[in-house]
Structures are given as structure tokens and as C-alpha cells.
Design a protein around this motif. Structure first.
Motif, PDB file in Angstrom:
ATOM      1  N   SER A  41       0.822  -1.221   0.000  1.00  9.51           N
ATOM      2  CA  SER A  41       0.000   0.000   0.000  1.00  9.51           C
ATOM      3  C   SER A  41       0.852   1.266   0.000  1.00  9.51           C
ATOM      4  O   SER A  41       0.341   2.366   0.186  1.00  9.51           O
ATOM      5  CB  SER A  41      -0.939   0.003   1.222  1.00  9.51           C
ATOM      6  OG  SER A  41      -0.211  -0.186   2.424  1.00  9.51           O
ATOM      7  N   GLU A  42       2.156   1.111  -0.217  1.00 10.62           N
ATOM      8  CA  GLU A  42       3.064   2.264  -0.156  1.00 10.62           C
ATOM      9  C   GLU A  42       2.741   3.304  -1.228  1.00 10.62           C
ATOM     10  O   GLU A  42       2.757   4.510  -0.957  1.00 10.62           O
ATOM     11  CB  GLU A  42       4.512   1.791  -0.296  1.00 10.62           C
ATOM     12  CG  GLU A  42       5.519   2.913  -0.166  1.00 10.62           C
ATOM     13  CD  GLU A  42       6.967   2.415  -0.196  1.00 10.62           C
ATOM     14  OE1 GLU A  42       7.807   3.106  -0.802  1.00 10.62           O
ATOM     15  OE2 GLU A  42       7.238   1.338   0.379  1.00 10.62           O
TER      16      GLU A  42
ATOM     17  N   GLU B 257       0.411   8.758  -2.599  1.00  9.61           N
ATOM     18  CA  GLU B 257      -0.638   9.520  -3.285  1.00  9.61           C
ATOM     19  C   GLU B 257      -1.475  10.305  -2.276  1.00  9.61           C
ATOM     20  O   GLU B 257      -1.798  11.481  -2.505  1.00  9.61           O
ATOM     21  CB  GLU B 257      -1.527   8.547  -4.079  1.00  9.61           C
ATOM     22  CG  GLU B 257      -2.634   9.230  -4.853  1.00  9.61           C
ATOM     23  CD  GLU B 257      -3.529   8.226  -5.573  1.00  9.61           C
ATOM     24  OE1 GLU B 257      -4.704   8.574  -5.817  1.00  9.61           O
ATOM     25  OE2 GLU B 257      -3.056   7.110  -5.868  1.00  9.61           O
ATOM     26  N   VAL B 258      -1.834   9.652  -1.165  1.00  9.47           N
ATOM     27  CA  VAL B 258      -2.605  10.329  -0.102  1.00  9.47           C
ATOM     28  C   VAL B 258      -1.804  11.496   0.466  1.00  9.47           C
ATOM     29  O   VAL B 258      -2.330  12.610   0.650  1.00  9.47           O
ATOM     30  CB  VAL B 258      -2.976   9.323   1.011  1.00  9.47           C
ATOM     31  CG1 VAL B 258      -3.508  10.060   2.247  1.00  9.47           C
ATOM     32  CG2 VAL B 258      -4.008   8.323   0.505  1.00  9.47           C
ATOM     33  N   TYR B 259      -0.545  11.253   0.738  1.00 14.13           N
ATOM     34  CA  TYR B 259       0.323  12.307   1.276  1.00 14.13           C
ATOM     35  C   TYR B 259       0.363  13.507   0.336  1.00 14.13           C
ATOM     36  O   TYR B 259       0.216  14.663   0.776  1.00 14.13           O
ATOM     37  CB  TYR B 259       1.727  11.743   1.497  1.00 14.13           C
ATOM     38  CG  TYR B 259       2.764  12.802   1.826  1.00 14.13           C
ATOM     39  CD1 TYR B 259       2.929  13.255   3.130  1.00 14.13           C
ATOM     40  CD2 TYR B 259       3.572  13.342   0.823  1.00 14.13           C
ATOM     41  CE1 TYR B 259       3.869  14.236   3.435  1.00 14.13           C
ATOM     42  CE2 TYR B 259       4.510  14.318   1.113  1.00 14.13           C
ATOM     43  CZ  TYR B 259       4.654  14.760   2.419  1.00 14.13           C
ATOM     44  OH  TYR B 259       5.577  15.735   2.711  1.00 14.13           O
ATOM     45  N   ASP B 260       0.552  13.253  -0.952  1.00 14.23           N
ATOM     46  CA  ASP B 260       0.644  14.343  -1.929  1.00 14.23           C
ATOM     47  C   ASP B 260      -0.652  15.140  -1.982  1.00 14.23           C
ATOM     48  O   ASP B 260      -0.638  16.382  -2.077  1.00 14.23           O
ATOM     49  CB  ASP B 260       0.983  13.794  -3.312  1.00 14.23           C
ATOM     50  CG  ASP B 260       2.418  13.270  -3.408  1.00 14.23           C
ATOM     51  OD1 ASP B 260       3.242  13.661  -2.545  1.00 14.23           O
ATOM     52  OD2 ASP B 260       2.701  12.470  -4.324  1.00 14.23           O
ATOM     53  N   LYS B 261      -1.804  14.460  -1.915  1.00  9.58           N
ATOM     54  CA  LYS B 261      -3.091  15.153  -1.966  1.00  9.58           C
ATOM     55  C   LYS B 261      -3.309  15.998  -0.709  1.00  9.58           C
ATOM     56  O   LYS B 261      -3.871  17.097  -0.786  1.00  9.58           O
ATOM     57  CB  LYS B 261      -4.225  14.150  -2.143  1.00  9.58           C
ATOM     58  CG  LYS B 261      -4.301  13.565  -3.558  1.00  9.58           C
ATOM     59  CD  LYS B 261      -5.515  12.662  -3.718  1.00  9.58           C
ATOM     60  CE  LYS B 261      -5.620  12.167  -5.160  1.00  9.58           C
ATOM     61  NZ  LYS B 261      -6.800  11.271  -5.353  1.00  9.58           N
TER      62      LYS B 261
ATOM     63  N   GLY C 242      -4.018   0.285   4.213  1.00  9.36           N
ATOM     64  CA  GLY C 242      -3.760  -1.101   3.843  1.00  9.36           C
ATOM     65  C   GLY C 242      -4.220  -1.361   2.415  1.00  9.36           C
ATOM     66  O   GLY C 242      -4.611  -0.435   1.690  1.00  9.36           O
ATOM     67  N   GLU C 243      -4.225  -2.634   2.029  1.00 10.39           N
ATOM     68  CA  GLU C 243      -4.622  -2.970   0.655  1.00 10.39           C
ATOM     69  C   GLU C 243      -6.077  -2.618   0.373  1.00 10.39           C
ATOM     70  O   GLU C 243      -6.418  -2.138  -0.714  1.00 10.39           O
ATOM     71  CB  GLU C 243      -4.388  -4.461   0.412  1.00 10.39           C
ATOM     72  CG  GLU C 243      -2.912  -4.847   0.304  1.00 10.39           C
ATOM     73  CD  GLU C 243      -2.749  -6.316  -0.033  1.00 10.39           C
ATOM     74  OE1 GLU C 243      -2.978  -6.675  -1.218  1.00 10.39           O
ATOM     75  OE2 GLU C 243      -2.411  -7.091   0.871  1.00 10.39           O
TER      76      GLU C 243
END
Length: 312
Positions: A225-226, A231-235, A271-272
């Protein structure tokens, strides 16, 4: 002190009553040669930062300008959650120690009467203290106690009826006569270092979301899930939040414990299943697991809490 430098802005050309009130402000680094025994963490330091303002006004404008300064101080105190922890002190001159002060007894009594009327008109609950005035005028001191019970001044609002004369800060009134303005010296949040120390003490380091240097920590359950974590961090970053990511090859339990110890307001566990659904599993400081949510909805929730300056 920043007074002489801000006064120069007033003096750069002749002034009339139409120029007043003139409100000047700057955030400055100042120095004070405190005795070593007086130093106390961030509460009292030799180099400090302060947002200091000077307002030149006519006698008729004095009350409204003073109230505006007090409103600003209360707004700032409320924003950081210290408004219920302070007390107000009307600091006056000492008539038995006149050499400490500029001006005549008549001038002091007149200005102190004006200031008392302002405070009473506001309905402020305050105490009075002789001998605590500035050398150029009376002041309202906003006092606060630290965790050891020691009281310090956090914010001051001072009425100065002397320095305008010393700096020849004249203005032409409506009748064409030359007059000296009143000058209000004020801070909005006091010394930043002292205020930060008091806020850290009050919340024991668990700062409100809007105030926290790290607002959200994104952590992956496994390497699978890295990519979604990044992607979440960037958003989050693009949304104007202050996130960090924890992609260490550690068990998720340790990552969560580390974030809890560091008092991060929100933790997003990825997670996945979250990667496939485009959701985030949310943990909130002090509440634990609060369920899953679409990332856009989580961002909207954070922005709402930040906008409201929620204190949790």
C-alpha cells in the motif's frame, strides 16, 4: 523597542486629523539583557519575537482605537485557547515615585481617568496596580500564570501621552491648530516565545489540529500500500495540510504508538483494502479508530475543523 522606527513613518510628512488614526504594525526580533537567574525556558528569553503595533489617534478616537486593540487581543487569546486563563490589570503610575515617569501629576491623573472610563465602559473585570505603568503612560496588562503559578504579563495595551511630544509628532486639527496625538502601544499575542510556551503547557503538547506543526501522519500497513500512501500524502499536501508519512518497515502497531507518543492529531492507516477503495482508515488522537472515509471527505473535515479553530 520598535517605537522610534514606527514613529518615523508618521514623521515622513506633515499630518492632519484626516490622516488619523494611523495604525502601524510590525513583527520584530527584539533583545533584552535579562539576568541569568530570570531566564526560564521560553517564558523569558533574551531574544524574542513580538508583533508590536503603534496607533496614533486624536483624543476623540482614543476610546474606539483602544477597544479595537483589546478586541484583537481577545480574538487572539480565544484562537489559542488562553482567553479563560488570563486576568486584566490596570497598571497606573506611583504618585510617590514621580521621578520614574515623564509628565506632570495632572497629566497622569487625566489620562488614567480617561483609561479607567474606557475600561469601565467596556465592562472589563480588572484590578488596579500602582507603580506598574510604563514611564510614558498607563497600560492594561493581560496577565497569565504558568504551570508553576508564576504570573507574567502576556499582552499589554498602553496609552502614551508623552513620546509624541518628544518626537515632535504633530498633526493639524480641524481648526487648523497643531496638536500632539495620543499613541497606543499594543501587542496582539505578546511575545511569541512566551505564548508558545504557555500553549504547550496548557495542552501538554497535544496541540489543536489547526495549530499543530504536523496535522496528519500517513502510514502503510505493508509495502503493497506504499504507492497509495504516497498519493494520499501528496493530496493532503496540495490541500494545504501539514502531513508526514511513515513508510518504515515496522509493524503498524509501532507506527501508531509512535504517532500517539508524538501527539499527532490524525493518523491515516493505509492497507490494501483502503488502496483499492480509495478510502483512508482514520485514527484521531484521544479517540482511537473512528472508521473509514473517502480521502476528499477527510480533507473537507480537516479544513472545517481548521477554519473553526476547534480546540481538541
Amino acid at each position: 523597542m520598535t517605537c522610534p522606527f514606527q514613529f518615523q513613518a508618521y514623521l515622513n510628512r506633515p499630518r492632519s486629523y484626516k490622516d488619523l488614526p494611523m495604525r502601524l504594525n510590525e513583527t520584530s526580533t527584539l533583545f533584552r539583557n535579562e539576568d541569568s537567574g530570570e531566564m526560564h525556558g521560553l517564558i523569558r528569553v533574551r531574544q524574542f519575537t513580538i508583533s508590536e503595533g503603534h496607533l496614533a489617534c486624536t483624543p476623540e478616537q482614543l476610546e474606539d482605537e483602544f477597544k479595537g486593540c483589546l478586541d484583537l487581543a481577545i480574538f487572539m487569546l480565544t484562537a489559542v485557547g488562553l482567553n479563560n486563563d488570563v486576568s486584566y490589570r490596570f497598571s497606573k503610575w506611583d504618585a510617590n515615585n514621580k521621578e520614574k515617569y515623564m509628565g506632570s501629576a495632572e497629566e497622569w491623573e487625566n489620562v488614567q481617568s480617561v483609561m479607567k472610563n474606557i475600561l469601565d465602559d467596556i465592562g472589563l473585570d480588572y484590578t488596579e496596580e500602582d507603580g506598574e505603568a510604563a514611564f510614558y503612560g498607563p497600560k492594561l496588562d493581560i496577565q497569565i500564570k504558568n504551570v508553576f503559578g508564576k504570573e507574567d504579563t502576556l499582552i499589554t495595551i498602553q496609552i502614551d501621552f508623552q513620546l509624541a511630544k518628544r518626537f515632535n509628532m504633530l498633526y493639524t486639527d480641524v481648526n487648523g491648530e497643531k496638536k500632539f496625538p495620543y499613541v497606543i502601544h499594543r501587542t496582539s499575542l505578546g511575545c511569541y516565545e512566551r505564548t508558545l510556551a504557555l500553549v504547550l503547557e496548557k495542552y501538554a503538547g497535544a496541540l489543536p489540529l489547526w495549530f499543530a506543526p504536523e496535522q496528519v501522519r500517513v502510514m502503510d500497513v505493508s509495502e503493497k500500500s506504499e504507492d497509495y500512501c504516497r498519493e494520499v500524502y501528496d493530496k493532503l499536501l496540495l490541500a494545504g495540510l501539514r502531513p508526514e508519512k511513515d513508510l518504515r518497515s515496522e509493524k503498524i502497531g509501532k507506527k501508531i504508538r509512535d504517532a500517539q507518543i508524538e501527539k499527532v492529531p490524525y493518523m491515516l492507516v493505509i492497507g490494501e483494502s483502503e488502496a483499492q477503495s480509495g478510502e483512508v482508515a482514520i485514527r484521531r488522537r484521544g479517540k482511537g479508530d473512528i472508521g473509514k472515509m473517502k480521502l476528499d471527505d477527510f480533507i473537507a473535515l480537516c479544513k472545517q475543523q481548521i477554519e473553526a479553530r476547534e480546540l481538541w
